[in-house]
Enzyme design. Structure first.
Site, PDB file in Angstrom:
ATOM      1  N   LYS A 266       5.685  52.835  38.015  1.00 21.77           N
ATOM      2  CA  LYS A 266       5.781  51.832  40.062  1.00 21.77           C
ATOM      3  C   LYS A 266       5.662  52.484  40.792  1.00 21.77           C
ATOM      4  O   LYS A 266       5.021  53.709  40.899  1.00 21.77           O
ATOM      5  CB  LYS A 266       7.650  52.050  39.974  1.00 21.77           C
ATOM      6  N   ARG A 340      14.945  43.480  29.724  1.00 21.82           N
ATOM      7  CA  ARG A 340      14.386  42.514  28.134  1.00 21.82           C
ATOM      8  C   ARG A 340      14.875  42.810  27.118  1.00 21.82           C
ATOM      9  O   ARG A 340      15.377  42.660  26.395  1.00 21.82           O
ATOM     10  CB  ARG A 340      13.628  41.138  28.788  1.00 21.82           C
TER      11      ARG A 340
HETATM   12  N1  BES Z   1      13.838  45.985  37.536  1.00 18.31           N
HETATM   13  C1  BES Z   1      12.780  45.125  37.833  1.00 18.31           C
HETATM   14  C2  BES Z   1      12.984  43.537  38.177  1.00 18.31           C
HETATM   15  C3  BES Z   1      13.009  44.055  40.372  1.00 18.31           C
HETATM   16  C4  BES Z   1      12.195  43.837  40.888  1.00 18.31           C
HETATM   17  C5  BES Z   1      14.538  44.265  40.104  1.00 18.31           C
HETATM   18  C6  BES Z   1      12.701  43.835  42.482  1.00 18.31           C
HETATM   19  C7  BES Z   1      14.592  44.161  41.724  1.00 18.31           C
HETATM   20  C8  BES Z   1      13.858  44.426  42.814  1.00 18.31           C
HETATM   21  C9  BES Z   1      11.968  45.149  36.075  1.00 18.31           C
HETATM   22  O1  BES Z   1      12.610  45.922  35.117  1.00 18.31           O
HETATM   23  C10 BES Z   1      10.418  45.124  36.680  1.00 18.31           C
HETATM   24  O2  BES Z   1       9.990  45.783  36.838  1.00 18.31           O
HETATM   25  N2  BES Z   1       9.660  44.105  36.279  1.00 18.31           N
HETATM   26  C11 BES Z   1       8.747  43.524  36.556  1.00 18.31           C
HETATM   27  C12 BES Z   1       8.407  43.030  34.988  1.00 18.31           C
HETATM   28  C13 BES Z   1       6.790  42.935  34.744  1.00 18.31           C
HETATM   29  C14 BES Z   1       6.142  43.886  34.462  1.00 18.31           C
HETATM   30  C15 BES Z   1       6.020  41.654  33.743  1.00 18.31           C
HETATM   31  C16 BES Z   1       8.508  43.023  37.448  1.00 18.31           C
HETATM   32  O3  BES Z   1       9.035  42.149  37.621  1.00 18.31           O
HETATM   33  O4  BES Z   1       7.457  43.061  38.325  1.00 18.31           O
HETATM   34 MN    MN Z   2      11.205  47.602  35.352  1.00 19.62          MN
END
Ligand code: BES
Ligand code: MN
Ligand code: ZN
Length: 490
Positions: A266, A340
């Protein structure tokens, strides 16, 4: 754990109104009618309450609002809070008013002259919910919360009504503590240890370690944690308060103690927020705590997948193909879509082992749900209108925002992989729906299921009605009520 503020109910004035120390609260109706305590405060302050009632401030005040007179002459109290409250209020109005009082009193002891107010137990709940501080890591300012005394005409009835609500508030505080805790403190091991401590409440707690998870074939879950120095774990918490033969409700939580994104790392800005990525597991834990504390007459099993998503030489890579416990294979396109991968194995395990009457999973799963619903509502996905309807009703009654989102086979196209049974991401369109659609592949025919995407509601950047900024504990109250409505009805 951050302690709940002690609440005591009393019938008569332990001290004459004039001598109450700390903060004092009285009730005045929106029409300006004073009860006995308010009249007495008015007399002692030589008409200050009546003057307040005649003021513009009061004319503009709404139900539940608190107007404070600081250092009121004629009273020993440091502050006199005038709570604008009709004789009859809803539970939610009472809770909100209690929360306003918690804000107004800060850390001072508080005496509330509640007379014959309806829903005074909910006033106490609102106070206990809003009276929360996460100061475990502040070297100063860490004091035990000051006492609250609620003077009411029926103190025994009130104490009885408050007991189960206090259990729920304890659960909410536990969830918040877990969600607020930084990832160097709340490692997977520390998390499991805190859950194991709940054995003292009568919960059966099992901790499954990596070798056991490998044996079970939970390879997608293990894949997420394989880049971390912290071992992956699954913790099973059982509350058997119902009939021996009754199939349990299963609550399944995503417990990513830190989500760096892994190799698909990230951006730096805001990455510190990913200490809350165990919010689903935190909510399951807090709910189990509440159910145990109030000795719920239902069978509920809580399962959490505890992992850390880190980049390293041993981490999973984009392009890796991993086999789930169910047997389906997954092509990892993006290592940041890890939740997931954790949930699919725990969901499968929960169904295989417990044959549950229903499954509800909670996860801070997608950023896309924040784009769609903001911080006001969790996304609700379900294959069962009955269970879903009951949940939405419970959430509404508890004032926890929840909004149903669609599922549909058409979205499956987005998850097709060239090399495996599916990929772990479906691209930008409907990101929250394709995530839910992924999970649904691991739900067995005939099992009622709800997926709650709580990424937007688990932790927020400004104060809410019931919580200071940070972790909210969203979902504990709704799930507790759902259990009560659907699984405890005799
Ligand atoms: N933990 C994150 C989602 C999240 C984002 C939680 C902001 C709380 C606040 C999750 O694991 C994630 O990174 N999701 C990605 C999915 C994508 C790579 C398909 C996302 O939402 O960007
Ligand atoms: Mn994630
Ligand atoms: Zn995540």
């Amino acid at each position: 754990m951050s302690a709940l503020c002690p609440v005591r109910f009393s019938s008569f004035d332990p001290k004459a109104l004039a001598d109450v120390n700390g903060h004092l609260a009285i009730l005045v109706t929106p029409e300006g009618t004073m009860d006995q305590a308010a009249r007495s405060a008015n007399r002692l302050t030589k008409g200050a309450v009546a003057r307040l009632i005649a003021s513009d401030d009061f004319a503009k005040a709404k139900t539940g609002q608190v107007i404070t007179l600081a250092w009121p002459a004629g009273l020993a109290a440091e502050a006199l809070h005038v709570l604008v409250m009709p004789r009859r209020v809803s539970a939610i109005e009472a809770r909100k008013a209690g929360a306003k009082l918690a804000e107004a009193r800060g850390s001072a002891p508080l005496t509330v002259k509640a007379g014959n107010m309806s829903r005074a137990a909910d006033l106490a709940l609102g106070l206990a919910l809003r009276d929360y501080r996460f100061d475990a890591h502040k070297s100063q300012d860490s004091e035990a919360p000051a006492e609250v005394v609620i003077c009411h005409n029926k103190p025994e009835e009130l104490a009885e009504a408050y007991a189960p609500l206090q259990a729920v508030a304890e659960g909410v505080h536990m969830t918040r503590d877990l969600v607020n805790e930084p990832a160097n403190v709340l490692t997977t091991t520390e998390f499991a240890d805190r859950l194991a401590e709940m054995r003292a409440l009568g919960l059966e707690v099992e901790v499954l370690e990596e070798d056991a998870l490998a044996e079970l074939g939970m390879r997608t879950l293990l894949a997420v944690g394989q880049g971390s120095a912290s071992p992956s774990k699954v913790v099973v918490m059982k509350w058997n308060g119902g009939a021996a033969e009754a199939a349990p409700l299963a609550l399944v939580g995503k417990g990513v103690v830190f989500d760096s994104g892994g190799i698909s790392i990230k951006p730096a800005a805001g990455m510190e927020d990913m200490t809350m990525d165990m919010g689903g597991a935190g909510t399951v834990a807090g709910t189990m705590r509440a159910l145990a504390l109030r000795k719920a007459k239902a069978n509920v099993v809580g399962l959490v997948g505890l992992v850390e998503n880190m980049p390293s030489g041993t981490a999973i890579r984009p392009g890796d193909v991993v086999k789930s416990m169910k047997g389906d294979t997954v092509e990892i396109i993006n290592t940041d879509a890890e939740g997931r991968l954790v949930l699919c194995d725990v969901l499968w395990y929960a169904q295989e082992r417990f044959k549950p009457a229903g499954v509800i999973d909670l996860a801070t799963l997608t950023g896309a749900i924040i784009i769609g619903l903001g911080h006001e509502n969790a996304g609700v996905f379900s294959n069962d209108d009955n269970l879903c309807g009951a949940f939405l009703k419970a959430a509404e009654a508890e004032d926890e925002g929840a909004w149903r989102m669609p599922l549909g086979a058409a979205y499956d196209e987005q998850l097709k992989s060239n090399v495996a049974d599916m990929k772990n991401v479906g691209g930008r369109p409907a990101g929250s729906v394709t995530a839910a659609q992924f999970l649904q592949r691991f739900i067995q025919e005939g099992t009622p299921w709800i997926h709650l995407d709580i990424a937007g509601v688990a932790s927020v950047k400004s104060n809410t009605a019931y919580a200071p900024k940070g972790a909210t504990g969203w979902g504990v109250m709704a799930l507790n009520r759902l259990v009560q409505d659907m699984f405890e009805a005799e």
